[in-house]
Design a protein around this motif. Structure first.
Motif, PDB file in Angstrom:
ATOM      1  N   ALA A   1      30.746  57.846  62.983  1.00  0.00           N
ATOM      2  CA  ALA A   1      29.646  58.646  62.418  1.00  0.00           C
ATOM      3  C   ALA A   1      29.622  60.035  63.053  1.00  0.00           C
ATOM      4  O   ALA A   1      29.384  61.035  62.370  1.00  0.00           O
ATOM      5  CB  ALA A   1      28.315  57.923  62.636  1.00  0.00           C
TER       6      ALA A   1
ATOM      7  N   ILE B   1      28.136  62.333  60.162  1.00  0.00           N
ATOM      8  CA  ILE B   1      27.285  61.659  59.162  1.00  0.00           C
ATOM      9  C   ILE B   1      25.813  61.892  59.484  1.00  0.00           C
ATOM     10  O   ILE B   1      25.378  61.710  60.624  1.00  0.00           O
ATOM     11  CB  ILE B   1      27.614  60.148  59.111  1.00  0.00           C
TER      12      ILE B   1
ATOM     13  N   ARG C   1      22.702  54.935  59.928  1.00  0.00           N
ATOM     14  CA  ARG C   1      23.847  55.840  60.141  1.00  0.00           C
ATOM     15  C   ARG C   1      25.144  55.036  60.241  1.00  0.00           C
ATOM     16  O   ARG C   1      26.170  55.415  59.669  1.00  0.00           O
ATOM     17  CB  ARG C   1      23.586  56.649  61.416  1.00  0.00           C
ATOM     18  N   ARG C   2      25.086  53.919  60.952  1.00  0.00           N
ATOM     19  CA  ARG C   2      26.281  53.072  61.068  1.00  0.00           C
ATOM     20  C   ARG C   2      26.653  52.483  59.705  1.00  0.00           C
ATOM     21  O   ARG C   2      27.827  52.319  59.393  1.00  0.00           O
ATOM     22  CB  ARG C   2      26.039  51.948  62.086  1.00  0.00           C
TER      23      ARG C   2
ATOM     24  N   LYS D   1      26.280  53.930  56.850  1.00  0.00           N
ATOM     25  CA  LYS D   1      26.974  54.990  56.099  1.00  0.00           C
ATOM     26  C   LYS D   1      28.412  55.149  56.619  1.00  0.00           C
ATOM     27  O   LYS D   1      29.343  55.380  55.841  1.00  0.00           O
ATOM     28  CB  LYS D   1      26.208  56.313  56.226  1.00  0.00           C
ATOM     29  N   ALA D   2      28.586  55.007  57.930  1.00  0.00           N
ATOM     30  CA  ALA D   2      29.938  55.098  58.511  1.00  0.00           C
ATOM     31  C   ALA D   2      30.804  53.951  57.993  1.00  0.00           C
ATOM     32  O   ALA D   2      31.978  54.137  57.672  1.00  0.00           O
ATOM     33  CB  ALA D   2      29.853  55.053  60.038  1.00  0.00           C
TER      34      ALA D   2
END
Length: 448
Positions: free
Chosen positions: A361, A366, A409-410, A412-413
């Protein structure tokens, strides 16, 4: 304040910090103020007690201790910023030297984010099972629908396995009634083993208005562990009638007019379910490969905290269903050491994956928008059965809002990983991005 940093391992550092006494003054004043609010001294109003009187009443040592406890976190934070240390978890603090009006010296050992080199994602290839739908699986789905629309019809014959009987039960031990051991007009499926041990065997062959007695061992109550005589009387015997498999049944059990349309819909649902399983398998295999290729180490302190958190969650879940860890261990035939080992292995892998995704990320810069964060809060609030604002306020109070932000966020990663890797099935067919996206939508529905 002076500080130095020493690397103990790729995931742990020791900060050595010195704080001159003059820099402790604000914390000392605060300690006198807070203690002064709590002590009652005749002749002085609350909060107006002179420091000399507090020293006399409470002791200078107690005030110094409070001041030091207040100053330590601030100085750790300053040292972390100065040395650009990416900390994880809670620091372990040890005061090495401190005397009144002298320099405070202490160390803080803390886990840190290791330096991770992410391999080229386009080189990651995973193989998943081929998507195959057998007609027998659709038959199974249709059968379970038929079961849901089955009716019970009274029959003039002896009970068989699979029949439903209305029955009365009365348990006695040495001729004495067992408290709570009697029940009337219970509906029971013969062979389901849902009631007393030995009952199902006795019921097979019994007809309406017939009575029998059998012996069973009681598992609860005043007579737990003792043999009880149980009188059972069958009132009625009913057999399950399944609806005929035709278009009429399709209209009854679904929004479709024909059996073929219903089967086609069930086939599509099974296919989507298997596609989601493919995605889960691809995700797990890709993360396993990446963690191994990047040689991600797991910080011990963070793993220990995660094990503790997971174990507490287990205990809470067991308590909600009225069970204990002892009950669970007995049912699973495992020792507490085995459970701890399993939890440690799962927590270690979980922490490694988190570190990998955090690094990804960062590398891809991100961002999480307010909308994305809000969306996640709404979903979690729904699952917890709470209003979104109430759920969010609770998160902020407990300091867990940052963790939820990190999860988004993770996520999305991880989505970015899934777009870049190569996924094929066992037959060598490439699983396309469109299928991935369709399944990801299903996965989201499935999760929430």
């Amino acid at each position: 304040m002076k500080s130095t940093v020493e690397t103990l391992s790729p995931t742990r550092v020791r900060l050595t910090i010195e704080v001159p006494f003059v820099e402790l003054e604000p914390s000392l004043k605060k300690a006198y103020r807070e203690i002064g609010q709590q002590v009652t001294v005749p002749g002085f109003r609350k909060g107006k007690v002179p420091s000399a009187v507090i020293d006399q009443r409470v002791g200078r040592g107690a005030v110094l201790n409070e001041a030091v406890q207040d100053a330590i976190p601030e100085n750790i934070l300053a040292a972390v910023r100065e040395h650009d240390v990416k900390t994880l978890g809670r620091p372990e603090v040890e005061i090495t030297e401190f005397n009144d009006r002298d320099t405070l010296k202490f160390t803080a050992e803390v886990d840190v984010r290791p330096e991770i080199t992410i391999p080229d994602l386009s080189t990651i290839e995973v193989t998943v099972d081929e998507l195959q739908i057998d007609e027998s699986e659709i038959d199974q789905q249709v059968e379970s629908l038929r079961e849901r629309f089955a009716t019970l019809k009274t029959v003039e014959r002896a009970a068989q396995e699979g029949d439903y009987v209305q029955l009365d039960l009365a348990a006695t031990v040495n001729g004495e009634d067992v408290p709570g051991g009697s029940a009337s007009n219970i509906s029971h499926e013969v062979g389901s083993k849902q009631l007393l041990p030995g009952l199902d065997e006795v019921l097979v062959g019994m007809s309406a208005d017939e009575s029998k007695t059998f012996v069973t061992q009681l598992v609860g109550g005043d007579f737990a562990g003792q043999d009880a005589d149980v009188a059972v009387t069958v009132r009625t015997v009913k057999e399950k009638e399944l609806p005929a498999l035709d278009d009429e049944f399709a209209g009854l059990a679904s929004e479709f007019d024909t059996l073929e349309e219903l089967r086609a819909d069930l086939r599509e649902r099974v296919t989507k379910g298997k596609r989601v399983e493919q995605i889960y398998a691809a995700r797990d295999k890709a993360l396993e490969q990446l963690v191994a290729a990047a040689e991600v180490p797991a910080p011990e302190g963070v793993v220990a905290d995660e094990v503790e958190h997971r174990k507490q969650a287990m205990v809470d879940q067991l308590e909600r269903i009225g069970a204990s860890m002892e009950d669970y261990l007995s049912a699973e035939e495992k020792t507490e050491e085995q459970i701890d080992t399993e939890l440690r292995e799962a927590a270690t892998e979980g922490v490694r994956i988190q570190l990998l995704l955090d690094t990804l990320a960062d590398a891809e810069e991100i961002q999480v928008s307010d909308d994305e964060f809000g969306h996640e809060i709404v979903h979690r609030a729904q699952r917890a059965g709470m209003a979104p604002q109430q759920y969010y306020d609770q998160l902020v109070r407990s300091g867990a809002a940052g963790a939820v932000f990190g999860d988004v966020r993770r996520g999305k990663a991880l989505a970015s990983v899934m777009e870049k890797i190569k996924i094929t099935d066992a037959a060598g067919n490439q699983v396309t991005l469109d299928e991935l996206r369709a399944a990801a939508g299903e996965e989201h529905d499935h999760e929430h």
